[in-house]
Design a protein around this motif. Structure first.
Motif, PDB file in Angstrom:
ATOM      1  N   ILE A   1       0.892  -1.154   0.076  1.00  0.00           N
ATOM      2  CA  ILE A   1       0.266  -0.141  -0.019  1.00  0.00           C
ATOM      3  C   ILE A   1       0.988   1.200   0.026  1.00  0.00           C
ATOM      4  CG2 ILE A   1      -1.861   1.140   1.151  1.00  0.00           C
ATOM      5  CD1 ILE A   1      -2.409  -1.294   2.469  1.00  0.00           C
ATOM      6  N   TRP A   2       0.940   2.034  -1.114  1.00  0.00           N
ATOM      7  CA  TRP A   2       1.706   3.279  -1.160  1.00  0.00           C
ATOM      8  C   TRP A   2       0.744   4.458  -0.994  1.00  0.00           C
ATOM      9  CZ3 TRP A   2       6.235   1.826  -0.061  1.00  0.00           C
ATOM     10  CH2 TRP A   2       6.765   0.611  -0.462  1.00  0.00           C
ATOM     11  N   PRO A   3       1.180   5.575  -0.410  1.00  0.00           N
ATOM     12  CA  PRO A   3       0.472   6.754  -0.248  1.00  0.00           C
ATOM     13  C   PRO A   3       0.712   7.896  -1.360  1.00  0.00           C
ATOM     14  CG  PRO A   3       2.600   7.119   0.972  1.00  0.00           C
ATOM     15  CD  PRO A   3       2.354   5.608   0.604  1.00  0.00           C
ATOM     16  N   SER A   4       0.527   7.164  -2.496  1.00  0.00           N
ATOM     17  CA  SER A   4       1.032   7.769  -3.917  1.00  0.00           C
ATOM     18  C   SER A   4       0.109   9.055  -4.133  1.00  0.00           C
ATOM     19  CB  SER A   4       0.774   7.016  -5.170  1.00  0.00           C
ATOM     20  OG  SER A   4       1.838   5.905  -4.758  1.00  0.00           O
ATOM     21  N   ASP A   5      -1.189   9.048  -3.745  1.00  0.00           N
ATOM     22  CA  ASP A   5      -1.948  10.050  -3.671  1.00  0.00           C
ATOM     23  C   ASP A   5      -2.243  11.363  -2.803  1.00  0.00           C
ATOM     24  OD1 ASP A   5      -3.008   8.578  -1.895  1.00  0.00           O
ATOM     25  OD2 ASP A   5      -5.042   8.510  -2.858  1.00  0.00           O
ATOM     26  N   THR A   6      -1.172  11.187  -1.852  1.00  0.00           N
ATOM     27  CA  THR A   6      -0.908  12.243  -0.823  1.00  0.00           C
ATOM     28  C   THR A   6       0.448  13.120  -1.282  1.00  0.00           C
ATOM     29  OG1 THR A   6      -1.852  10.756   0.742  1.00  0.00           O
ATOM     30  CG2 THR A   6      -0.678  12.642   1.582  1.00  0.00           C
ATOM     31  N   PRO A   7      -0.105  14.535  -1.637  1.00  0.00           N
ATOM     32  CA  PRO A   7       1.116  15.202  -2.121  1.00  0.00           C
ATOM     33  C   PRO A   7       2.406  15.336  -1.141  1.00  0.00           C
ATOM     34  CG  PRO A   7      -1.052  16.273  -2.480  1.00  0.00           C
ATOM     35  CD  PRO A   7      -1.338  15.050  -1.620  1.00  0.00           C
ATOM     36  N   GLU A   8       2.014  15.296   0.085  1.00  0.00           N
ATOM     37  CA  GLU A   8       3.316  15.554   0.760  1.00  0.00           C
ATOM     38  C   GLU A   8       4.405  14.481   0.843  1.00  0.00           C
ATOM     39  OE1 GLU A   8      -0.547  17.520   2.847  1.00  0.00           O
ATOM     40  OE2 GLU A   8      -0.011  15.981   1.666  1.00  0.00           O
ATOM     41  N   VAL A   9       3.873  13.096   0.627  1.00  0.00           N
ATOM     42  CA  VAL A   9       4.748  12.327   0.439  1.00  0.00           C
ATOM     43  C   VAL A   9       4.783  11.540  -0.693  1.00  0.00           C
ATOM     44  CG1 VAL A   9       4.734  11.808   2.922  1.00  0.00           C
ATOM     45  CG2 VAL A   9       2.933  10.767   1.756  1.00  0.00           C
ATOM     46  N   GLN A  10       4.899  12.229  -1.953  1.00  0.00           N
ATOM     47  CA  GLN A  10       4.881  11.508  -3.158  1.00  0.00           C
ATOM     48  C   GLN A  10       6.039  10.546  -3.546  1.00  0.00           C
ATOM     49  OE1 GLN A  10       3.798  14.566  -6.323  1.00  0.00           O
ATOM     50  NE2 GLN A  10       1.527  13.866  -6.288  1.00  0.00           N
ATOM     51  N   GLU A  11       7.111  10.814  -2.911  1.00  0.00           N
ATOM     52  CA  GLU A  11       8.167  10.108  -3.173  1.00  0.00           C
ATOM     53  C   GLU A  11       8.626   8.972  -2.265  1.00  0.00           C
ATOM     54  OE1 GLU A  11      11.556  12.918  -2.744  1.00  0.00           O
ATOM     55  OE2 GLU A  11      11.274  13.790  -4.604  1.00  0.00           O
ATOM     56  N   PHE A  12       7.600   8.810  -1.396  1.00  0.00           N
ATOM     57  CA  PHE A  12       7.513   7.706  -0.373  1.00  0.00           C
ATOM     58  C   PHE A  12       8.006   6.329  -0.967  1.00  0.00           C
ATOM     59  CE2 PHE A  12       6.039   4.907   2.871  1.00  0.00           C
ATOM     60  CZ  PHE A  12       5.847   5.537   4.076  1.00  0.00           C
ATOM     61  N   GLU A  13       7.142   5.871  -2.021  1.00  0.00           N
ATOM     62  CA  GLU A  13       7.324   4.589  -2.518  1.00  0.00           C
ATOM     63  C   GLU A  13       8.656   4.378  -3.184  1.00  0.00           C
ATOM     64  OE1 GLU A  13       5.651   1.715  -6.280  1.00  0.00           O
ATOM     65  OE2 GLU A  13       4.618   3.514  -5.657  1.00  0.00           O
ATOM     66  N   GLN A  14       9.026   5.226  -4.081  1.00  0.00           N
ATOM     67  CA  GLN A  14      10.373   5.025  -4.568  1.00  0.00           C
ATOM     68  C   GLN A  14      11.513   5.015  -3.280  1.00  0.00           C
ATOM     69  OE1 GLN A  14      10.779   4.333  -7.725  1.00  0.00           O
ATOM     70  NE2 GLN A  14      12.601   3.612  -6.962  1.00  0.00           N
ATOM     71  N   ALA A  15      11.390   6.139  -2.434  1.00  0.00           N
ATOM     72  CA  ALA A  15      12.420   6.249  -1.473  1.00  0.00           C
ATOM     73  C   ALA A  15      12.528   4.706  -0.631  1.00  0.00           C
ATOM     74  CB  ALA A  15      12.077   7.180  -0.523  1.00  0.00           C
ATOM     75  N   PHE A  16      11.346   4.274  -0.264  1.00  0.00           N
ATOM     76  CA  PHE A  16      11.286   2.895   0.626  1.00  0.00           C
ATOM     77  C   PHE A  16      11.677   1.876  -0.092  1.00  0.00           C
ATOM     78  CE2 PHE A  16       8.706   1.354   4.037  1.00  0.00           C
ATOM     79  CZ  PHE A  16       8.832   0.100   3.921  1.00  0.00           C
ATOM     80  N   LYS A  17      11.457   1.820  -1.518  1.00  0.00           N
ATOM     81  CA  LYS A  17      11.955   0.631  -2.408  1.00  0.00           C
ATOM     82  C   LYS A  17      13.419   0.802  -2.411  1.00  0.00           C
ATOM     83  CE  LYS A  17       7.942  -0.588  -4.939  1.00  0.00           C
ATOM     84  NZ  LYS A  17       7.185  -0.590  -6.178  1.00  0.00           N
TER      85      LYS A  17
END
Length: 361
Positions: A140-156
């Protein structure tokens, strides 16, 4: 950071944790046998943890990028955060806060974000997925939340690097570990590298509050976050990042708020030791699945986290990242239990309300 023992070629941190270089891990893993035995063996002063230093220069910015995103996510509106929670997996994918039982009560002192950084959706049968949603669910990735849009790529990015180093360490450990496995055909590297159950946990330790005050100086070291065992084979750990919230703008990176803050480990002999992981290093510790697979001859590492008192501690949070490397659920760990059966026991212990709800459904 490292000092050399007078009696061997083993290198230690100032606090006594075994330290190895990344270059040696990649180019000459068999040369590390004495270091691995000292770190993970059964002697009373063995800590069950090993520090990997001299990492590629890309590691530090990848670590800071993700840990700052942990802070950003944890400061979103609670209703936004809960959109990314997954009760069906017992909160083993996405956001989790106040769901885990620690020291006999719900743990509200930290928030966690779980994902498999290697696979977004494991390739398993519908039956296995339904039986083990804790491992075989979808990320589950918070891709639709502007404040953390880089979350998925940074996590991976960070998770895959830690996994790569962990696989290299598992290969270096094989000559040592093979003599301890109850099934001599097992390979630690294969158990980890072929598994679809890899799980990473991004952690945000909230600043102290009236609801979750700091422990008194004379309280037990594990009163804030109890001693526990990881149920992995090996766990990769990043150094924690401490962030001070400012009245406006981005948080400020600060030093640990107190000399007593940090990771505490009990040695194989039971002695309490505080272990610091330098910011440019990784650490790996042994988990309970390895203990079971070796019938207790290689033991899991008991550990806890403590946050000590500081003048402005109520503004300082702790961000960190752990990667749990473990086998697939059908891999047998003992004569009576495979990893899936073992992990169900662990989940039932730490997520009691969810276990009861699942049984009633």
């Amino acid at each position: 950071m490292a000092t050399v023992s007078n009696n061997s070629n083993v290198t230690f941190t100032p606090e006594g944790a075994v330290s190895i270089s990344y270059e040696a891990l990649v180019s000459a893993p068999l040369s590390l046998a004495p270091s691995i035995e000292k770190a993970f063996g059964s002697k009373p002063d063995s800590l069950g943890i090993i520090v990997v230093r001299d990492l590629p220069s890309t590691y530090l910015p990848a670590r800071e990028r993700l840990l700052k995103l942990a802070y950003q996510f944890s400061h979103l509106d609670p209703k936004v955060r809960e959109r990314y929670a997954d009760p069906k997996s017992r909160y083993s994918f996405g956001w989790s806060h106040g769901k885990e039982i620690m020291n006999g009560k719900p743990d509200t002192m930290k928030g966690s974000y779980y994902a498999n950084p290697i696979l977004d959706e494991p390739n398993v049968s519908p039956t296995l997925r339904a039986a083990y949603p804790e491992y075989y669910g979808k990320n589950i990735w918070p891709s639709d939340t502007p404040e953390v849009q880089e979350f998925e790529q940074a996590f991976k990015n960070l998770g895959r690097f830690v996994f790569q180093v962990g696989c290299q360490l598992a290969t270096a450990c094989q000559p040592f570990a093979s003599s301890y496995f109850t099934d001599s055909s097992l390979s630690l590297a294969d158990l980890i590298s072929t598994s679809q159950t890899v799980k990473a946990r991004l952690l945000h330790y909230f600043p102290p509050s009236p609801e979750n005050p700091l422990p008194a100086e004379d309280e037990a070291v594990d009163s804030w976050c109890g001693f526990h065992l990881d149920h992995s084979l090996l766990t990769g750990l990043c150094s924690a990042l401490y962030l001070r919230q400012e009245p406006a703008g981005e948080p400020t990176v600060v030093q640990s708020p107190s000399p007593s803050s940090g990771l505490y480990i009990r040695t194989r002999g039971g002695a309490l030791t505080k272990v610091s992981i330098p910011a440019d290093c990784l650490a790996f510790q042994t988990g309970e699945a390895l203990e079971l697979a070796t019938a207790g001859r290689l033991r899991a590492t008991p550990h806890c986290v403590r946050v000590g008192a500081a003048p402005d501690a109520e503004r300082i949070s702790r961000e960190t990242f752990a990667l749990f490397m473990q086998p697939d659920v059908d891999r047998r760990l003992s004569a009576t239990e495979d990893f899936g059966q073992f992990s169900k026991r662990v989940f039932d212990e730490h997520y009691k309300d969810e276990a009861a709800a699942a049984a009633a459904a």
